[in-house]
Design a protein around this motif. Structure first.
Motif: not given
Length: 616
Positions: A59-75
């Motif tokens: 669940v934690d990894a899914g949320r983080m990967n979703w944020v990364n996929a929809t807000f792609v940046n260095f952080d």
């Protein structure tokens, strides 16, 4: 793609091709498992603890990967890499620990199956000896990077991988240009990888043996609810169902290519030159449809994109139409959070990953799709496909963590593809997009079926041979000195394809296909191509469809929905033959439904091929 952490980040790794246990030596296999005795009950208690940990992590990894996929940046890149590394460590540790329970006598069948799921969740297993995982990770990462950096040439000038793929489908290019692009790509990208690839195979086999498998290929084949040898035999049997259809297509296409380019370039007999089929790997031939299309038969009679425009549908309307397809079968509406949290349109203010994918963030009801939807017919079909993943994810959401997946790795894609097959003219009439008077007449069918066969049928032998080659590499029947010869021989044996020229002794043509250096098992794509037609025919039979299979619509049929849900809700909780039987009434995976779908085309091809030499 669906987001699902299987044995931690393994599913993410599969999706990206990076499935290497980077930190196995840092995960002492004996620590956590020591608390559980080597008994059937100890194995069950071990799995209970593992599944809770992986569920919470996912669940934690899914949320983080979703944020990364929809807000792609260095952080977000950095944070996602960190949490996925945690998942890789978990997948390695739990696979090694599961191997310690695998030989315990008297295991419950469900426990035994879950242990196999854990043990096969790593694509490239590292052995536990010091330094092995680091070396394996470095090799695999380097191979993937080599592929990403790869370039070919066109008229002597460097050309990138994505550009060369597009140009291979550009029919304005000459045979000499095709040959240059094909040869330069295979030479530049593949050849430098061979020695590293051989070393990687040695290390991965060592790891597979620690997990209790004969070799890495046997480990891959062990995830299909049958002994590895039986699974290999099953894939051969399925190919046998479809080989006559492929031979007919091959003969027809070879004739057309010979007519266009001349005997000196493409002989009318024997194998087809690999670079003339519109695709770098000759795996899908749709780009050459203009060369092989029957006169006048390729005109569909309507344009789905124009129908969408005429109806004034926006991006959300297209998704609502996809939801309506499933609602008509009796499935519950998507949750409100789906509409609040999905990404439907490319934002103007940031970078996102536009590749269409379906997600279940909390393993329950937090369903989402991620798409940069365009108002066209292609994306209308993709939406239906991706929603197929979402409804599958929701149907099995009551199961234990390790059962939150498709019945085998071909099922999930096959469900989405089956739904996409269902977008027929009859369906478009039923939802008010197409007037019945504009439904294309039967004389359009051959062109439509030929266009579809150039991708779906042409792909089959390639989908089979990629892993057949790797199975031989892993079990040692194909030695490094023969890597390329075996690849070329398999492409000739199964596809009837030959390189545009002699290959040098140091060639490594398999490395020029992403999934090989990327270490992505390929048999799932072969299975999905076949299963989608088996599912589609089952739905059409249940609906009482009487016309040609390729024109069937089962829209609005609640009985089909009920039977489909019976399969979907099993997830991975039962062996895949049980799931297949729940929907299709048979426990046998077969190519017969696909052959029936294309039967009108096969009869037409046989007429066209009269007097021609079939095979190579």
């Amino acid at each position: 793609m669906k987001f699902k952490v299987l044995a931690s980040a393994a599913a993410l790794a599969l999706a990206t091709g990076l499935a290497v246990p980077a930190v196995a030596q840092d995960a002492p296999a004996g620590q956590a498992v020591a608390a559980f005795p080597k008994t059937p009950q100890g194995a069950a208690d071990f799995l209970k603890a593992v599944e809770k940990d992986l569920f919470d992590y996912s669940v934690d990894a899914g949320r983080m990967n979703w944020v990364n996929a929809t807000f792609v940046n260095f952080d977000t890149d950095t944070l996602t890499a960190a949490i996925n590394a945690v998942g890789t460590e978990k997948s390695v540790r739990y696979a090694l620990e599961a191997a310690q329970f695998a030989q315990v006598p008297g295991l419950d069948p469900v426990v035994e199956r879950k242990l196999t799921i854990l043990r096969t969740g790593i694509v490239l297993p590292a052995p536990t000896r010091e330094g092995a995982a680091t070396e394996l990770n470095e090799i695999a990462t380097d191979l993937s990077s080599q592929y990403a950096r790869g370039k070919g040439t066109l008229n002597g000038q460097p050309i990138s991988g994505s550009d060369i793929e597009a140009e291979m489908g550009n029919l304005e290019r000459t045979p000499a240009e095709f040959a240059e692009m094909w040869t330069s790509w295979h030479d530049n990208v593949g050849a430098p990888m061979r020695d590293d690839y051989a070393r990687m195979v040695t290390i991965a086999n060592e790891g597979a043996e620690e997990l209790g498998f004969a070799d890495t290929g046997a480990m891959w084949r062990s995830n299909y609810d049958m002994p590895p040898a039986e699974f290999a035999a099953l894939t051969d049997k399925i190919w046998g169902d479809l080989k006559p259809l492929y031979l007919a297509l091959h003969t027809y296409v070879r004739t057309k290519l010979s007519e266009k380019y001349g005997e000196a370039v493409q002989p009318a007999k024997g194998p087809i030159r690999a670079d003339l089929l519109g695709n770098m790997w000759a795996q899908e031939w749709g780009n050459i449809y203009p060369i092989v299309a029957p006169a006048g038969a390729g005109d569909l009679g309507y344009d789905l994109t124009k129908l969408i425009e005429a109806k004034g549908m926006n991006e959300l309307d297209m998704v609502r139409a996809g939801e309506n397809f499933f609602s008509s079968l009796g499935f519950a509406a998507l949750p409100e959070t789906f509409w609040e949290r999905s990404l439907f349109v490319k934002p103007a203010d940031r970078e996102v990953q536009c590749h269409a994918s379906a997600w279940n963030i909390d393993n329950k009801d937090d369903l989402r799709i991620k798409m940069c939807i365009k108002r066209n017919g292609d994306d209308f079909k993709v939406i239906h496909h991706e929603l197929g993943h979402n409804y599958y994810q929701r149907a099995y959401n009551q199961h234990d963590y390790l059962h939150l997946n498709g019945a085998n790795d071909g099922f999930h894609e096959a469900i989405g593809d089956m739904v996409a097959l269902s977008i027929t003219p009859e369906y478009l009439v039923q939802i008010g997009l197409l007037d019945r008077a504009d439904v294309p007449s039967a004389d359009k069918d051959i062109g439509l079926l030929l266009r579809e066969a150039l991708d779906k049928v042409a792909f089959l032998p390639f989908g089979l041979l990629v892993d057949k080659w790797r199975w031989g590499v892993f079990d040692g029947s194909i030695q490094p000195a023969d890597y390329n010869k075996a690849w070329v021989d398999l492409k000739r044996e199964y596809q009837g394809i030959t390189p545009p020229g002699e290959r040098p002794a140091n060639a490594f043509d398999p490395g020029a296909k992403y999934h090989v250096p990327g270490n992505t098992p390929y048999m799932r794509y072969f299975l999905a191509r076949v299963l989608q037609f088996q599912f589609y025919k089952a739905a059409c039979d249940e609906a009482g469809w009487k016309g040609p299979l390729h024109r069937c619509s089962f829209y609005g049929n609640k009985e089909v929905g009920k039977n489909l849900n019976a399969m979907l809700e099993m997830g991975a909780s039962k062996p895949w033959p049980d799931a297949l039987e729940a929907f299709t009434g048979t426990r046998e995976m077969s190519g017969k439904a696909m052959a029936e779908y294309f039967a009108p085309l096969k009869a037409w091809l046989d007429q066209q091929n009269k007097g021609k030499t079939a095979g190579w």
